[in-house]
Design a protein around this motif. Structure first.
Motif, PDB file in Angstrom:
ATOM      1  N   ALA A  89       0.824  -1.205   0.000  1.00  0.00           N
ATOM      2  CA  ALA A  89       0.000   0.000   0.000  1.00  0.00           C
ATOM      3  C   ALA A  89       0.860   1.257   0.000  1.00  0.00           C
ATOM      4  N   LEU A  90       1.868   1.293   0.852  1.00  0.00           N
ATOM      5  CA  LEU A  90       2.720   2.482   0.933  1.00  0.00           C
ATOM      6  C   LEU A  90       3.514   2.668  -0.353  1.00  0.00           C
ATOM      7  N   GLY A  91       4.042   1.579  -0.913  1.00  0.00           N
ATOM      8  CA  GLY A  91       4.775   1.691  -2.165  1.00  0.00           C
ATOM      9  C   GLY A  91       3.888   2.182  -3.300  1.00  0.00           C
ATOM     10  N   SER A  92       2.652   1.682  -3.349  1.00  0.00           N
ATOM     11  CA  SER A  92       1.706   2.120  -4.377  1.00  0.00           C
ATOM     12  C   SER A  92       1.418   3.615  -4.223  1.00  0.00           C
ATOM     13  N   TYR A  93       1.238   4.047  -2.984  1.00  0.00           N
ATOM     14  CA  TYR A  93       1.014   5.474  -2.717  1.00  0.00           C
ATOM     15  C   TYR A  93       2.185   6.319  -3.224  1.00  0.00           C
ATOM     16  N   LEU A  94       3.404   5.877  -2.956  1.00  0.00           N
ATOM     17  CA  LEU A  94       4.573   6.664  -3.364  1.00  0.00           C
ATOM     18  C   LEU A  94       4.704   6.728  -4.883  1.00  0.00           C
ATOM     19  N   LEU A  95       4.259   5.682  -5.586  1.00  0.00           N
ATOM     20  CA  LEU A  95       4.220   5.751  -7.051  1.00  0.00           C
ATOM     21  C   LEU A  95       3.180   6.751  -7.517  1.00  0.00           C
ATOM     22  N   SER A  96       2.072   6.843  -6.796  1.00  0.00           N
ATOM     23  CA  SER A  96       0.947   7.691  -7.223  1.00  0.00           C
ATOM     24  C   SER A  96       1.128   9.154  -6.841  1.00  0.00           C
ATOM     25  N   LYS A  97       1.962   9.442  -5.887  1.00  0.00           N
ATOM     26  CA  LYS A  97       2.060  10.756  -5.250  1.00  0.00           C
ATOM     27  C   LYS A  97       2.421  11.853  -6.245  1.00  0.00           C
ATOM     28  N   ARG A  98       1.672  12.955  -6.191  1.00  0.00           N
ATOM     29  CA  ARG A  98       1.976  14.102  -7.047  1.00  0.00           C
ATOM     30  C   ARG A  98       3.345  14.678  -6.711  1.00  0.00           C
ATOM     31  N   ALA A  99       4.051  15.140  -7.733  1.00  0.00           N
ATOM     32  CA  ALA A  99       5.344  15.792  -7.513  1.00  0.00           C
ATOM     33  C   ALA A  99       5.167  17.249  -7.109  1.00  0.00           C
ATOM     34  N   ASP A 100       4.035  17.850  -7.485  1.00  0.00           N
ATOM     35  CA  ASP A 100       3.755  19.237  -7.125  1.00  0.00           C
ATOM     36  C   ASP A 100       2.241  19.399  -7.046  1.00  0.00           C
ATOM     37  N   GLY A 101       1.789  20.603  -6.736  1.00  0.00           N
ATOM     38  CA  GLY A 101       0.353  20.816  -6.614  1.00  0.00           C
ATOM     39  C   GLY A 101      -0.169  20.283  -5.287  1.00  0.00           C
ATOM     40  N   PRO A 102      -1.484  20.075  -5.168  1.00  0.00           N
ATOM     41  CA  PRO A 102      -2.056  19.610  -3.899  1.00  0.00           C
ATOM     42  C   PRO A 102      -1.454  18.270  -3.487  1.00  0.00           C
ATOM     43  N   PRO A 103      -0.860  18.173  -2.300  1.00  0.00           N
ATOM     44  CA  PRO A 103      -0.196  16.939  -1.884  1.00  0.00           C
ATOM     45  C   PRO A 103      -1.148  15.744  -1.796  1.00  0.00           C
ATOM     46  N   THR A 104      -0.670  14.590  -2.190  1.00  0.00           N
ATOM     47  CA  THR A 104      -1.420  13.344  -2.072  1.00  0.00           C
ATOM     48  C   THR A 104      -1.267  12.808  -0.648  1.00  0.00           C
ATOM     49  N   LEU A 105      -2.359  12.291  -0.063  1.00  0.00           N
ATOM     50  CA  LEU A 105      -2.380  11.850   1.327  1.00  0.00           C
ATOM     51  C   LEU A 105      -2.543  10.336   1.410  1.00  0.00           C
TER      52      LEU A 105
END
Length: 451
Positions: free
Chosen positions: A327-343
């Motif tokens: 789950a955490l690894g998938s989140y880090l792949l999905s996370k935006r590089a800029d703009g509204p932060p992914t949670l």
């Protein structure tokens, strides 16, 4: 009350955007936690732990629990933490008319108006969504919750007035609200027995347009009163679902946070965990970079507890940190590089404790930091199979959402494998096998210092 109604009517007709891309500081892992239900009781100790999150969701009755000024205590620990209170979306609970406002979790006016300028919900039979034969529609598994017409502007005004009275004008007011059941259309088991048979909306497109109107207009109204909105949307795993998320994002007032409480691996269905099929997983990983005006919040969850061996829907065994790491690894792949932060949030032990009913924190949330991403995630082919990888300034993350083992993956010199269990040391390794529904984390090290 007339003054509130006039304000609400003005807000429904306004056309301003209230999304704030600077609402949260963007760290490597941006955590949130939703704590709903009556347990555990808040204490000074677990309030301090909760305060580590960027966003914390409560029922309003938590105000004054543990310490006299619960919200102030959280802000004393973390001045940037945002606190949101649960509020049911387009539904009415038939069993809560006798509850005081502090113990409500919906508009709470089934047959009792509570002084609302538009009377009770039952004074407006046109607001009930209907199944064939004029049967009032309810949420699956919740027969006491009638679904109300979220696309009806009068109901939207009603919802706003009730919420302003019960929450925004009360001493327990926080930074905003989590509005539940703002769901996109879907035709799985829930949709088959609920959405698909509703006669008011003939298609998924009609449903999504009306629901997006509901979220947009409520966000407008609440923002004028200093409140942010987290909308529980769901079904980002579906192509049509993602399109509905994108359509809401293009409206004048998308919510500050769009939530999917079913991300990557979930406790629903047989066994302790269901790992999403690869295409559904990929749809979720790709979505945050398409949402420019809301923070996407992903919650994963499993039924088993730390230290237990769980079974997934296929009967295969997994350890706790296998699912957590995936789950955490998938989140880090999905996370935006800029703009509204992914949670990100991870819930567990749901079979014994229920959903969102524990205070939890993992040391890795504070100790794992690979720095900024050097680019978006990418697909790596190994023979007939593949996995996905994303590189950061000080490390890399690999995720295998498929159902085949990827063998003998070469690891660059200068990288050590980082385990999710903080008690396990870093390890040097030249090649790794990446099992199905697993992730691996590799931390870059200074070879000169090692020598």
């Amino acid at each position: 009350m007339i003054k509130i109604l006039i304000i609400v009517m003005m807000l429904i007709g306004s056309n301003s955007s209230f999304a704030d891309s600077d609402l949260f500081k963007d760290d490597f892992i941006n955590n949130f936690q939703l704590l709903y239900g009556s347990t555990p009781k808040l204490t000074p100790s677990n309030i301090k732990q909760l305060s580590k999150n960027k966003l914390i969701g409560f029922d309003r009755f938590r105000y004054g629990q543990g310490v006299k000024q619960t919200w102030s205590e959280i802000r004393r620990n973390n001045k940037d933490a945002k606190i949101i209170l649960y509020q049911g979306g387009p539904s009415i609970n038939t069993k809560t008319d006798g509850h005081t406002e502090k113990y409500l979790n919906n508009v709470g006016r089934y047959k009792k108006s509570r002084g609302h300028s538009m009377g009770s919900v039952d004074d407006h039979p046109e607001w009930y969504l209907r199944w064939p034969l004029n049967v009032r529609a309810v949420f699956l598994y919740y027969p006491d919750q009638y679904i109300l017409d979220f696309g009806n502007k009068d109901f939207q005004r009603y919802w706003l007035e009730a919420t302003m009275t019960d929450v925004v004008k009360q001493k327990w007011v926080a930074d905003g609200l989590m509005i539940d059941n703002c769901v996109v259309y879907h035709d799985n088991a829930w949709g088959k027995y609920v959405a698909k048979n509703i006669v008011n909306y003939k298609s998924g497109d009609e449903w999504n347009e009306a629901m997006n109107s509901f979220v947009n207009n409520l966000t407008q109204g609440l923002a004028e009163n200093g409140q942010i909105v987290m909308a529980n949307r769901g079904y980002s795993k579906l192509k049509k679902g993602g399109e509905a998320w994108e359509a809401l994002d293009k409206l004048p007032s998308p919510p500050a946070v769009a939530l999917d409480e079913g991300a990557f691996v979930v406790s629903w269905g047989r066994g302790d965990a269901a790992f999403l099929p690869e295409q559904h997983w990929l749809n979720q990983v790709e979505l945050p970079e398409k949402i420019n005006n809301s923070s996407v919040a992903y919650m994963a969850h499993i039924g088993s507890d730390i230290g237990e061996i769980g079974k997934d829907t296929t009967g295969s065994s997994f350890e706790f940190y296998d699912a957590f790491g995936f789950a955490l690894g998938s989140y880090l792949l999905s996370k935006r590089a800029d703009g509204p932060p992914t949670l990100f949030s991870f819930d567990y032990d749901k079979e014994k404790r229920g959903a969102m009913n524990r205070v939890s924190w993992f040391d890795v949330y504070e100790t794992l930091d690979f720095g900024k991403a050097t680019g978006r995630f990418y697909k790596v082919s190994e023979g007939k199979h593949h996995y996905y990888q994303r590189d950061f300034e000080r490390g890399s993350v690999m995720v295998n959402p498929g159902n085949k083992v990827i063998r003998d993956i070469d690891i660059k010199a200068g990288y050590q494998e980082r385990k999710m269990d903080a008690t396990e040391p870093l390890s040097y390794i030249a090649k790794v096998n990446l099992k199905p529904q697993r992730a691996k984390f590799f931390q870059r090290v200074d070879l000169t210092a090692v020598k």
